[in-house]
Design a protein around this motif. Structure first.
Motif, PDB file in Angstrom:
ATOM      1  N   LEU A  18       0.808  -1.219   0.000  1.00 13.39           N
ATOM      2  CA  LEU A  18       0.000   0.000   0.000  1.00 13.39           C
ATOM      3  C   LEU A  18       0.844   1.274   0.000  1.00 13.39           C
ATOM      4  CD1 LEU A  18      -2.475  -1.287   2.697  1.00 13.39           C
ATOM      5  CD2 LEU A  18      -3.045  -0.871   0.294  1.00 13.39           C
ATOM      6  N   MET A  19       2.164   1.128   0.014  1.00 12.89           N
ATOM      7  CA  MET A  19       3.049   2.282   0.198  1.00 12.89           C
ATOM      8  C   MET A  19       2.894   3.335  -0.893  1.00 12.89           C
ATOM      9  SD  MET A  19       5.056   3.680   2.350  1.00 12.89           S
ATOM     10  CE  MET A  19       5.463   2.342   3.449  1.00 12.89           C
ATOM     11  N   GLU A  20       2.758   2.937  -2.153  1.00 13.75           N
ATOM     12  CA  GLU A  20       2.632   3.917  -3.230  1.00 13.75           C
ATOM     13  C   GLU A  20       1.397   4.805  -3.025  1.00 13.75           C
ATOM     14  OE1 GLU A  20       2.076   4.007  -8.069  1.00 13.75           O
ATOM     15  OE2 GLU A  20       3.201   2.337  -7.184  1.00 13.75           O
ATOM     16  N   ALA A  21       0.285   4.206  -2.664  1.00 11.94           N
ATOM     17  CA  ALA A  21      -0.933   4.981  -2.411  1.00 11.94           C
ATOM     18  C   ALA A  21      -0.770   5.866  -1.176  1.00 11.94           C
ATOM     19  CB  ALA A  21      -2.124   4.042  -2.242  1.00 11.94           C
ATOM     20  N   HIS A  22      -0.104   5.350  -0.148  1.00 10.37           N
ATOM     21  CA  HIS A  22       0.135   6.128   1.073  1.00 10.37           C
ATOM     22  C   HIS A  22       1.004   7.353   0.760  1.00 10.37           C
ATOM     23  CE1 HIS A  22       0.975   7.007   5.300  1.00 10.37           C
ATOM     24  NE2 HIS A  22       2.270   6.960   5.026  1.00 10.37           N
ATOM     25  N   VAL A  23       2.059   7.166  -0.035  1.00  6.37           N
ATOM     26  CA  VAL A  23       2.948   8.281  -0.385  1.00  6.37           C
ATOM     27  C   VAL A  23       2.196   9.325  -1.220  1.00  6.37           C
ATOM     28  CG1 VAL A  23       5.029   8.924  -1.673  1.00  6.37           C
ATOM     29  CG2 VAL A  23       5.081   6.973  -0.116  1.00  6.37           C
ATOM     30  N   GLU A  60      -8.355  14.368  12.077  1.00  2.00           N
ATOM     31  CA  GLU A  60      -8.963  13.032  12.143  1.00  2.00           C
ATOM     32  C   GLU A  60      -9.550  12.639  10.792  1.00  2.00           C
ATOM     33  OE1 GLU A  60     -11.634  13.349  15.464  1.00  2.00           O
ATOM     34  OE2 GLU A  60     -10.008  13.062  16.923  1.00  2.00           O
ATOM     35  N   GLU A  61     -10.144  13.591  10.095  1.00  3.21           N
ATOM     36  CA  GLU A  61     -10.690  13.350   8.757  1.00  3.21           C
ATOM     37  C   GLU A  61      -9.571  12.975   7.772  1.00  3.21           C
ATOM     38  OE1 GLU A  61     -12.223  16.678   5.832  1.00  3.21           O
ATOM     39  OE2 GLU A  61     -13.751  16.256   7.344  1.00  3.21           O
ATOM     40  N   ILE A  62      -8.463  13.680   7.853  1.00  6.74           N
ATOM     41  CA  ILE A  62      -7.313  13.395   6.987  1.00  6.74           C
ATOM     42  C   ILE A  62      -6.757  12.007   7.289  1.00  6.74           C
ATOM     43  CG2 ILE A  62      -4.914  14.064   6.530  1.00  6.74           C
ATOM     44  CD1 ILE A  62      -5.941  17.023   6.854  1.00  6.74           C
ATOM     45  N   ALA A  63      -6.602  11.670   8.568  1.00 13.02           N
ATOM     46  CA  ALA A  63      -6.086  10.354   8.954  1.00 13.02           C
ATOM     47  C   ALA A  63      -7.014   9.240   8.461  1.00 13.02           C
ATOM     48  CB  ALA A  63      -5.905  10.274  10.466  1.00 13.02           C
ATOM     49  N   ALA A  64      -8.307   9.473   8.500  1.00 12.18           N
ATOM     50  CA  ALA A  64      -9.272   8.464   8.055  1.00 12.18           C
ATOM     51  C   ALA A  64      -9.165   8.196   6.558  1.00 12.18           C
ATOM     52  CB  ALA A  64     -10.692   8.904   8.409  1.00 12.18           C
ATOM     53  N   ALA A  65      -8.635   9.157   5.803  1.00  8.06           N
ATOM     54  CA  ALA A  65      -8.488   9.004   4.352  1.00  8.06           C
ATOM     55  C   ALA A  65      -7.163   8.363   3.951  1.00  8.06           C
ATOM     56  CB  ALA A  65      -8.631  10.370   3.674  1.00  8.06           C
ATOM     57  N   ASP A  66      -6.262   8.168   4.893  1.00 11.38           N
ATOM     58  CA  ASP A  66      -4.977   7.506   4.594  1.00 11.38           C
ATOM     59  C   ASP A  66      -5.279   6.109   4.047  1.00 11.38           C
ATOM     60  OD1 ASP A  66      -2.508   6.185   4.614  1.00 11.38           O
ATOM     61  OD2 ASP A  66      -2.014   6.791   6.659  1.00 11.38           O
ATOM     62  N   PRO A  67      -4.695   5.741   2.907  1.00 13.57           N
ATOM     63  CA  PRO A  67      -4.904   4.387   2.390  1.00 13.57           C
ATOM     64  C   PRO A  67      -4.570   3.293   3.397  1.00 13.57           C
ATOM     65  CG  PRO A  67      -3.915   5.744   0.698  1.00 13.57           C
ATOM     66  CD  PRO A  67      -3.915   6.562   1.966  1.00 13.57           C
ATOM     67  N   PHE A  68      -3.631   3.538   4.293  1.00 17.42           N
ATOM     68  CA  PHE A  68      -3.338   2.571   5.352  1.00 17.42           C
ATOM     69  C   PHE A  68      -4.555   2.391   6.267  1.00 17.42           C
ATOM     70  CE2 PHE A  68       1.586   3.301   5.623  1.00 17.42           C
ATOM     71  CZ  PHE A  68       1.755   2.644   4.427  1.00 17.42           C
ATOM     72  N   THR A  69      -5.213   3.506   6.620  1.00 19.15           N
ATOM     73  CA  THR A  69      -6.397   3.441   7.475  1.00 19.15           C
ATOM     74  C   THR A  69      -7.542   2.752   6.743  1.00 19.15           C
ATOM     75  OG1 THR A  69      -5.748   5.508   8.576  1.00 19.15           O
ATOM     76  CG2 THR A  69      -8.029   4.811   8.843  1.00 19.15           C
ATOM     77  N   VAL A  70      -7.758   3.155   5.497  1.00 24.07           N
ATOM     78  CA  VAL A  70      -8.839   2.582   4.691  1.00 24.07           C
ATOM     79  C   VAL A  70      -8.685   1.067   4.584  1.00 24.07           C
ATOM     80  CG1 VAL A  70      -9.879   2.549   2.390  1.00 24.07           C
ATOM     81  CG2 VAL A  70      -9.216   4.730   3.419  1.00 24.07           C
ATOM     82  N   ALA A  71      -7.443   0.598   4.434  1.00 20.83           N
ATOM     83  CA  ALA A  71      -7.174  -0.839   4.313  1.00 20.83           C
ATOM     84  C   ALA A  71      -7.119  -1.539   5.670  1.00 20.83           C
ATOM     85  CB  ALA A  71      -5.859  -1.058   3.562  1.00 20.83           C
ATOM     86  N   GLY A  72      -7.200  -0.786   6.758  1.00 25.43           N
ATOM     87  CA  GLY A  72      -7.183  -1.378   8.089  1.00 25.43           C
ATOM     88  C   GLY A  72      -5.846  -1.934   8.522  1.00 25.43           C
TER      89      GLY A  72
END
Length: 100
Positions: A18-23, A60-72
Motif C-alpha cells: 500500500l506504500m505507493e498509495a500512502h505516499v 482526524e478526517e485526513i487520517a481516516a483518508a490515509d490508504p493505510f487506514t482505509v485498508a485497516g
C-alpha cells in the motif's frame, strides 16, 4: 499543531503493498500545506507525521483518508500541542498559548 503517530497493525509486507498509495496521500497533504514533516519510526512499526490544521476534527478526517487506514493496516494516535517555540525555519507555525 498535531503529532500523528501511526502504528502498523498488519505485517510490513502488506504495508509495502500500500506504500505507493500512502505516499501519494502524503504528497497531497504536503501540497495542501497540512503536513510539514513525516517519516518511518525506528524500528519500522509505523510512522510519525507533524501536521498543522485549524482543528482536531480536520486532522482526524485526513487520517481516516490515509490508504493505510482505509485498508485497516494501521492505527493512529493523534496528539495536539501548542508550538510556542520553533526553529527559525518553522517560525510561521509558532503559536501563542490560549488565554485562560
Amino acid at each position: 499543531m498535531f503529532v500523528m503517530e501511526l502504528t502498523y497493525t498488519a505485517p510490513v509486507e502488506r504495508i509495502d503493498e500500500l506504500m505507493e498509495a500512502h505516499v501519494a496521500w502524503l504528497d497531497a497533504q504536503y501540497e495542501a500545506g497540512v503536513f510539514i514533516a513525516s517519516g518511518r519510526k525506528q524500528p519500522r512499526d509505523g510512522g510519525v507525521i507533524l501536521a498543522v490544521a485549524d482543528d482536531r476534527a480536520r486532522i482526524e478526517e485526513i487520517a481516516a483518508a490515509d490508504p493505510f487506514t482505509v485498508a485497516g493496516v494501521c492505527a493512529y494516535r493523534i496528539t495536539e500541542f501548542v508550538a510556542t517555540k520553533t526553529a527559525p525555519e518553522l517560525a510561521p507555525y509558532q503559536q501563542q498559548l490560549p488565554t485562560a
